[in-house]
Enzyme design. Sequence first.
Site, PDB file in Angstrom:
ATOM      1  N   GLU A 129       2.262  39.985  95.655  1.00 47.99           N
ATOM      2  CA  GLU A 129       3.356  39.242  96.235  1.00 47.99           C
ATOM      3  C   GLU A 129       3.886  39.990  97.446  1.00 47.99           C
ATOM      4  O   GLU A 129       3.715  41.204  97.571  1.00 47.99           O
ATOM      5  CB  GLU A 129       4.480  39.113  95.227  1.00 47.99           C
ATOM      6  N   CYS A 177       8.835  43.005 102.324  1.00 49.63           N
ATOM      7  CA  CYS A 177       8.356  43.912 101.285  1.00 49.63           C
ATOM      8  C   CYS A 177       6.901  43.552 100.999  1.00 49.63           C
ATOM      9  O   CYS A 177       6.589  42.393 100.760  1.00 49.63           O
ATOM     10  CB  CYS A 177       9.234  43.696 100.053  1.00 49.63           C
ATOM     11  N   CYS A 205      -0.638  48.302  88.929  1.00 52.70           N
ATOM     12  CA  CYS A 205      -0.275  49.683  89.252  1.00 52.70           C
ATOM     13  C   CYS A 205      -0.650  50.566  88.071  1.00 52.70           C
ATOM     14  O   CYS A 205      -0.500  50.180  86.915  1.00 52.70           O
ATOM     15  CB  CYS A 205       1.220  49.792  89.529  1.00 52.70           C
ATOM     16  N   CYS A 256       5.223  52.779  84.759  1.00 53.51           N
ATOM     17  CA  CYS A 256       6.672  52.860  84.509  1.00 53.51           C
ATOM     18  C   CYS A 256       7.047  51.737  83.537  1.00 53.51           C
ATOM     19  O   CYS A 256       6.623  50.586  83.717  1.00 53.51           O
ATOM     20  CB  CYS A 256       7.457  52.716  85.806  1.00 53.51           C
ATOM     21  N   CYS A 270       8.791  48.270  84.561  1.00 54.80           N
ATOM     22  CA  CYS A 270       8.233  47.574  85.720  1.00 54.80           C
ATOM     23  C   CYS A 270       7.085  46.662  85.311  1.00 54.80           C
ATOM     24  O   CYS A 270       6.149  47.086  84.619  1.00 54.80           O
ATOM     25  CB  CYS A 270       7.748  48.605  86.731  1.00 54.80           C
ATOM     26  N   CYS A 298      10.169  43.165  91.482  1.00 55.35           N
ATOM     27  CA  CYS A 298       8.848  43.746  91.681  1.00 55.35           C
ATOM     28  C   CYS A 298       7.791  43.197  90.720  1.00 55.35           C
ATOM     29  O   CYS A 298       7.879  43.358  89.520  1.00 55.35           O
ATOM     30  CB  CYS A 298       9.012  45.241  91.489  1.00 55.35           C
TER      31      CYS A 298
END
Length: 388
Positions: free
Chosen positions: A94, A131, A138, A142, A145, A363
């Site tokens: 995104e 952004c 990822c 974390c 997230c 995010c």
Amino acid sequence: MQDDPVGSYPEEWVAAFAEIHERPFRAKQVFRWIHTRSVADPEKMTDVARTLREKLATWNMAMPAEIREVRRAVDDTRKVLVGFPRSGHPGTVETVLIPPMPDDDPDDESDDEPAAPVSGLRVAPRRVTQCISSQVGCAMGCVFCASGVAGLKRHLTAGEIVAQVLLGRTLLDEGEAIRNVVLMGMGEPLHNYDAVSRALRLLTHHDGLDLSTRRVTVSTSGLVPEIDRLGEEFGGEIALAISLHAPDDELRTRIMPVNKKYPLTELIPALRRYPLARRRRITIEYTLIRGVNDQPSHAKALVRLLRGLPMKVNLIPMNPIESAPWQGPERDDVLAFQDIVRNEAGCAVFIRRTRGDEIDAACGQLALRGAKPVKRSLPTIGARDGRP
Ligand code: SAH
Ligand code: SF4
């Protein structure tokens, strides 16, 4: 070069054109079509000689990313789902276009133009921040997230990173211009260092978009060797944001597994030696999670940890995600946290409102809608730190 035309430097175009007996100025012409007008299809490059367009038609020239969905929030934030048409380039990411916020950093010394339209004939453009993403998923894991919960699917190429901005530009409203680019979308930019570094050079190239290096921000969970490398390679010119989220190793490791590899005793010295230009500051990002890291004791420990660092602090109330049990902080706790850091560290502390909430603007949330989280056990939440 032909593997990733949008991710190629002008000198690489010149070299590739030499091989097909085309002159250097032609190479620059094509580079400019791509990077200043977002046009990658040679047929649309109207001032390029027909013979050259025919040669380019046999190259893999198509834009390496495409817009799949655009959602606009009431505040004009545009959240864009981006896919990749090339075979072997799966996944979606995104990118988000964010109009100026009323609480935009008023003392950002890099701002050299008035934020509001000026009177008279010339009107200053409305400065949009974009952004962008650097990876599909990822690897950092974390726990708060959505991208981290999904795990890493693949690195984006430099062209796929740059193309997000080239596509983003086509979605601007009249009178808007992209002024800031932040690598805060999906992915850990410094885990994909080579492609990100190339994308930074292209986005700031004076023959291309020509963004100011100080207006491009890399946000990282704290990969120490790559922070050093970024500082060295760009002389400290690229703005740096660190996702800190906890003031001590025990808590940070619990919510950010990367802290095991690069604990605060290594990360904080890396921030202190980042070759920041004069009057520039590092941005400390701190996502507030209710009852986990949002108490006065955490704020005080944070101030002690960061003493003397030229910085500003962004407090981000956590946006709840499906796969984690945690919630955003209470409003009073956010304000108390802000007061303590502001008063005791004497630096600017901003509360970043979550923008465009109704369009899943946090995010990774749009690209990951419906994605299955990878199975892993969540760390348990600690005691509520002084709360009844
Ligand atoms: N990987 C990089 C950049 C992408 S994440 C990094 O971690 O810095 C961008 C920011 O969004 C980070 O500060 C991250 O901690 C924050 N973030 C991620 N998930 C969030 C959530 N659910 N609520 C609020 N902030 C979140
Ligand atoms: Fe990756 Fe950043 Fe999400 Fe952590 S917060 S999992 S580093 S994208």
